[in-house]
Write a protein that holds these residues in place. Structure first.
Motif, short mmCIF file in Angstrom:
data_model
loop_
_atom_site.label_atom_id
_atom_site.label_comp_id
_atom_site.label_asym_id
_atom_site.label_seq_id
_atom_site.Cartn_x
_atom_site.Cartn_y
_atom_site.Cartn_z
N LEU A 92 0.87 -1.29 0.01
CA LEU A 92 0.12 -0.02 -0.23
C LEU A 92 1.03 1.23 -0.14
N HIS A 93 2.16 0.91 0.62
CA HIS A 93 3.02 2.29 0.47
C HIS A 93 3.54 2.62 -0.88
N LYS A 94 3.10 1.70 -2.02
CA LYS A 94 3.45 1.91 -3.27
C LYS A 94 2.46 2.76 -4.02
N TYR A 95 1.51 1.81 -4.94
CA TYR A 95 0.44 2.65 -5.75
C TYR A 95 -0.70 2.75 -5.03
N ALA A 96 -0.64 2.28 -3.77
CA ALA A 96 -2.09 2.78 -2.93
C ALA A 96 -1.74 4.14 -2.45
N TYR A 97 -0.67 4.82 -2.59
CA TYR A 97 0.05 5.96 -2.04
C TYR A 97 -0.25 6.36 -0.65
N ALA A 98 -0.06 5.10 0.26
CA ALA A 98 -0.15 5.35 1.60
C ALA A 98 1.45 5.69 2.00
N PRO A 99 1.49 6.45 3.08
CA PRO A 99 2.77 6.76 3.73
C PRO A 99 3.63 5.29 4.09
N LYS A 100 4.66 5.21 4.13
CA LYS A 100 5.67 4.14 4.20
C LYS A 100 5.28 3.26 5.26
N GLY A 101 5.34 1.96 5.23
CA GLY A 101 5.36 0.91 6.24
C GLY A 101 4.10 0.28 6.25
N VAL A 102 3.64 0.18 5.07
CA VAL A 102 2.44 -0.61 5.08
C VAL A 102 2.29 -1.55 3.41
N SER A 103 2.25 -2.85 3.81
CA SER A 103 1.93 -3.88 2.73
C SER A 103 0.99 -5.08 3.19
N VAL A 104 0.38 -5.79 2.15
CA VAL A 104 -0.71 -6.69 2.80
C VAL A 104 -0.19 -7.99 2.03
N LEU A 105 -0.31 -8.83 2.87
CA LEU A 105 0.26 -10.42 2.53
C LEU A 105 -1.09 -11.09 2.60
N LEU A 106 -1.55 -11.64 1.30
CA LEU A 106 -2.99 -12.11 1.38
C LEU A 106 -2.70 -13.70 1.18
N HIS A 107 -3.56 -14.70 1.82
CA HIS A 107 -3.25 -16.22 1.46
C HIS A 107 -4.73 -16.48 1.03
N ARG A 108 -4.94 -17.52 0.41
CA ARG A 108 -6.18 -17.88 -0.46
C ARG A 108 -7.04 -18.55 0.90
N ASP A 109 -6.35 -19.05 1.75
CA ASP A 109 -7.52 -19.44 2.97
C ASP A 109 -6.37 -19.43 4.35
N ALA A 110 -7.22 -19.53 5.43
CA ALA A 110 -6.62 -19.47 6.70
C ALA A 110 -5.55 -20.52 6.78
N GLY A 111 -5.95 -21.56 6.29
CA GLY A 111 -4.92 -22.90 6.62
C GLY A 111 -3.70 -22.67 5.84
N LEU A 112 -3.38 -22.05 4.70
CA LEU A 112 -2.12 -21.68 4.07
C LEU A 112 -1.59 -20.55 4.88
N ARG A 113 -2.41 -19.56 5.77
CA ARG A 113 -1.63 -18.69 6.38
C ARG A 113 -1.04 -19.04 7.65
N ALA A 114 -1.67 -20.03 8.41
CA ALA A 114 -1.43 -20.42 9.50
C ALA A 114 0.10 -20.64 9.97
N PRO A 115 0.96 -21.05 8.99
CA PRO A 115 2.43 -21.13 9.28
C PRO A 115 3.13 -19.93 9.27
N GLN A 116 2.48 -18.85 8.93
CA GLN A 116 3.11 -17.60 8.90
C GLN A 116 3.26 -17.08 10.45
N PHE A 117 2.44 -17.34 11.23
CA PHE A 117 2.34 -16.68 12.72
C PHE A 117 3.29 -17.25 13.34
N PHE A 118 3.73 -16.79 14.35
CA PHE A 118 4.81 -17.27 15.45
C PHE A 118 4.04 -16.95 16.83
N ALA A 119 3.88 -18.16 17.62
CA ALA A 119 3.22 -18.18 18.77
C ALA A 119 4.35 -18.55 19.84
N TYR A 120 4.40 -18.04 21.19
CA TYR A 120 5.11 -18.49 22.08
C TYR A 120 4.80 -18.18 23.63
#
Ligand code: PLP
Length: 490
Positions: free
Chosen positions: A249-277
């Motif tokens: 979003l800090h590129k062609y959505a013209y938002a100030p720096k520090g914002v990108s979005v990472l999308l996954h087709r479903d929550a199962g694909l996203r789950a290993p992105q998280f870190f919990a401790y």
């Protein structure tokens, strides 16, 4: 910055607010111009009156909110979910689409999104001791960084020097049993061309491997360009086999720096992105992204920017950008000796020189001297050196001035002639190993090339030296040169 007493940024006695701001403004005077449509890299300027002020106010509202715990600050969660929803919708996901279960996270930028896409893919396959990713050489360098940080092997796929795209057969051939992710760009940063996403996703899916589409650069423009009638090939969640997409979003959505979005087709694909401790005596920790504490400022600013511009605003800005790209490309075509490296199909104009008397790096310096800041790209793996222009909406009112400036800069570069480095220096660059570089040699080289603090306006000699060096030596020289710049002020 120095003050009468104390060290560096920390004076013994605090400095009045107005003076501190004056100091910052004085420092900023040396920077490249972030607004005005003459800087073709690093910044994305829509040229919309009042947008900066809105984003700054929104940023200030949420600057002290901490994304560490979404239950403590529901405002941030609400804005993050709204922003992710907008990105998902734009990229072919959400209710009523073929990807109704898309989920996502806001990260700090494209690099973080790509690192997390690789991490999710790697951690989904704990059975693999030596995971690998397949990335066309035109893929962003952040994939190499991700591979390096995460100890994942990188299998680069060459691109055709004519189309600047990988051959699908080469991508398919690079996939091995250990491959956890295949990458396509929409578009690539360097040349602005869109990879054959549908075909790449199909070979990845056939092998049972995830496919990430890096739309960090173009994910927020291609959909609008398509709506305006441009022949944009399929690249989003409408393509079967695409498992994740990043969009900054800090590129062609013209938002100030520090914002990108990472999308996954479903929550199962996203789950290993998280870190919990929970295996320590402090608070139970769960982080969807790399940062733990994160400011709400960038997310609020992005939310405000999206809400304020709206679909009609982005369509209008995309039309301006499209026309600016066409105008700049015409200006390049009009100059003898220059050649577009790729026909523009997104928001990049990239050209090279076919004339040995015209040194592209000197041309870049001549443009800089005239107030036009372009980005040189070194020759690489059979691709010639080139000049990259990231075009944003703010360039539109400048297009008519660019042609004459380019012609003038080309004439000046021809008159100056190509950079000639001392033969012994060139021989050194060609033969030196990174290990043989000594601190004295680095300091001597940097001084000889005129590298110091602040933007150097004449970089042709540096670029010529870097280009003469093998890739590993280029990297080492860059590290050492920047290391020289990053020194504390006392
Ligand atoms: C295609 C692409 N991917 C990733 C990135 C990395 O983004 P960032 O600089 O926000 O980390 C960029 C940056 O230009 C890009 O163009």
């Amino acid at each position: 910055m120095t003050d009468t007493a104390g060290t560096g940024a920390l004076p013994v006695e605090g400095v009045p607010a107005a003076r501190v701001l004056d100091e910052i403004r004085a420092l900023r005077a040396a920077d490249r111009p972030t607004h005005g449509g003459r800087l073709f890299a690093y910044v994305y300027d829509p040229g919309v009156a009042g947008l900066d002020e809105l984003a700054q106010a929104a940023h200030a509202e949420s600057a002290h909110v901490n994304g560490l715990d979404p239950t403590a600050f529901p405002s941030l969660l609400a804005m993050e979910n709204a922003v992710v929803g907008a990105a998902a919708r734009l990229l072919g996901g959400g209710p009523g689409t073929s990807a109704p279960d898309v989920v996502g996270s806001v990260t700090s930028g494209g690099t973080e999104s790509l690192i997390l896409a690789v991490k999710a893919a790697r951690d989904a396959r704990p059975d693999l001791a030596e995971p690998r990713i397949v990335v066309p050489v035109s893929g962003h360098a952040a994939f190499a960084k991700a591979a390096h940080y995460l100890r994942v092997a990188l299998d680069p796929v060459p691109v055709d020097p004519a189309t600047l795209r990988p051959a699908v057969a080469d991508v398919a051939a690079a996939i091995r049993p250990e491959t956890v992710l295949v990458v396509a760009s929409a578009p690539s940063y360097a040349h602005g061309v869109v990879d054959p996403v549908a075909e790449i996703a199909a070979v990845a899916a056939a092998a049972g491997v995830r496919c990430h589409v890096d739309a960090c650069f173009g994910g927020w423009t291609l959909p609008w360009l398509r709506r305006l009638g441009a022949p944009v090939p399929p690249f989003d969640f409408a393509v079967p086999g695409v498992t994740s997409i990043s969009v900054d979003l800090h590129k062609y959505a013209y938002a100030p720096k520090g914002v990108s979005v990472l999308l996954h087709r479903d929550a199962g694909l996203r789950a290993p992105q998280f870190f919990a401790y929970a295996d320590w005596p402090g608070y139970t920790m769960v982080n969807p992204v790399i940062a733990s504490t994160r400011s709400g400022g960038p997310i609020a600013a992005a939310y405000a920017t999206l809400r304020h511009l709206g679909e009609d605003g982005y369509l209008r800005l995309a039309a301006l950008t499209r026309d600016a790209v066409a105008g700049l490309a015409d200006a390049v075509r009009a100059v003898d000796g220059l050649r577009l490296l790729a026909e523009p199909e997104s928001t990049v104009v990239c050209f090279t020189a076919d004339d040995p008397g015209l040194d592209l790096f000197v041309l870049v310096d001549e443009l800089t001297a005239r107030g036009w800041h372009t980005q040189p790209q070194l020759a690489y793996a059979g691709l010639p050196a080139s000049v990259h222009l990231t075009v944003t909406a703010a360039v539109a009112p400048r297009v008519a001035e660019f042609g004459p400036a380019l012609a003038e800069a080309v004439a000046a570069a021809r008159a100056a002639g190509p950079v000639v480095l001392p033969p012994e220096l060139l021989a050194l660059a060609g033969s030196l190993t990174p290990e043989a570089l000594t601190p004295d040699l680095i300091v001597g080289l940097a001084a000889g090339l005129g590298l110091g603090a602040g933007p150097a306006d004449r970089m042709a000699a540096v670029n010529t030296l870097l280009e003469a060096a093998p890739v590993r030596l280029r990297e080492r020289l860059l590290v050492e040169f920047v290391g020289l710049l990053q020194r504390p002020t006392w």
